[in-house]
Design a protein around this motif. Sequence first.
Motif, short mmCIF file in Angstrom:
data_model
loop_
_atom_site.label_atom_id
_atom_site.label_comp_id
_atom_site.label_asym_id
_atom_site.label_seq_id
_atom_site.Cartn_x
_atom_site.Cartn_y
_atom_site.Cartn_z
N TYR A 195 60.40 39.31 56.08
CA TYR A 195 59.78 39.76 54.33
C TYR A 195 59.18 40.71 54.41
CZ TYR A 195 60.78 34.25 53.84
OH TYR A 195 61.38 33.66 54.46
N VAL A 251 52.57 38.58 51.55
CA VAL A 251 52.75 37.30 52.08
C VAL A 251 51.78 37.01 52.76
CG1 VAL A 251 55.10 36.95 54.01
CG2 VAL A 251 54.76 39.40 52.56
N ILE A 270 54.60 36.97 48.50
CA ILE A 270 55.42 35.69 48.23
C ILE A 270 54.32 35.02 49.70
CG2 ILE A 270 57.16 34.88 50.51
CD1 ILE A 270 58.72 38.13 49.77
N THR A 315 56.69 35.72 58.77
CA THR A 315 56.37 36.79 57.71
C THR A 315 57.12 37.96 58.39
OG1 THR A 315 54.34 37.83 59.13
CG2 THR A 315 53.78 35.54 57.78
N THR A 318 49.91 40.43 55.58
CA THR A 318 49.87 39.00 55.40
C THR A 318 49.31 38.42 55.84
OG1 THR A 318 50.47 39.72 57.74
CG2 THR A 318 52.62 39.67 56.51
N SER A 361 52.32 45.76 53.28
CA SER A 361 52.44 44.68 53.66
C SER A 361 51.29 44.20 53.81
CB SER A 361 54.09 44.61 54.04
OG SER A 361 55.20 44.87 53.53
#
Length: 190
Positions: free
Chosen positions: A86, A37, A66, A83, A9, A7
């Motif tokens: 998510y 994200v 997202i 964040t 961010t 992920s």
Amino acid sequence: MTTCVLSITILTYNSGEFIDELLESLYLQGNKKVQLVISDDFSTDKTVEKIKNWLMKLDGLFFEIIFLENFKNVGVVENKIRTFSYLKGEWHKGIAGDDKLHNNAMNSLLEDCEKYKNSSIVIGKARIFGNSNNINAIIPRENLIGKLNSIKKIRNYLFEGYTFPAICFLVKTEIYYKNNLFKKARRNFE
């Protein structure tokens, strides 16, 4: 179905001058094992408009994208914490809206996720760009980082006032939940 490994961010605040470069670097490296994200902290420039325009181009290239929009400025720490709920990847990489990923960064990051799967944190390198005085500087410096081979040495290094840029870290996502890392972070923490 593809598994989300990483992920990323992206924290933005008035990043309109640079956000296109970052999103273009992501577009060129799209990977279904990566979740994006993006969290904007109530930008007053064209950052949000530019992100929304890019979302259509990025759609389908990643595991998931997202976009979170704050409707008041909450600062870096709160924007980052927002964040966490998510994140779906086993690993996390944080970057800012004025960062840019090197041409092969996504593959390198995914290789590191596999290579260091038994680690909790991987400290990589970043190159400073946009300033002619630092154009070839790599941070953290290899001769120094090689000597920081234990948690105690890293902790001492940090307590002496040195820092690693946030973009250098690749962190197991579970670490955020176990250790409440941002509890004492201050507004200007990045």
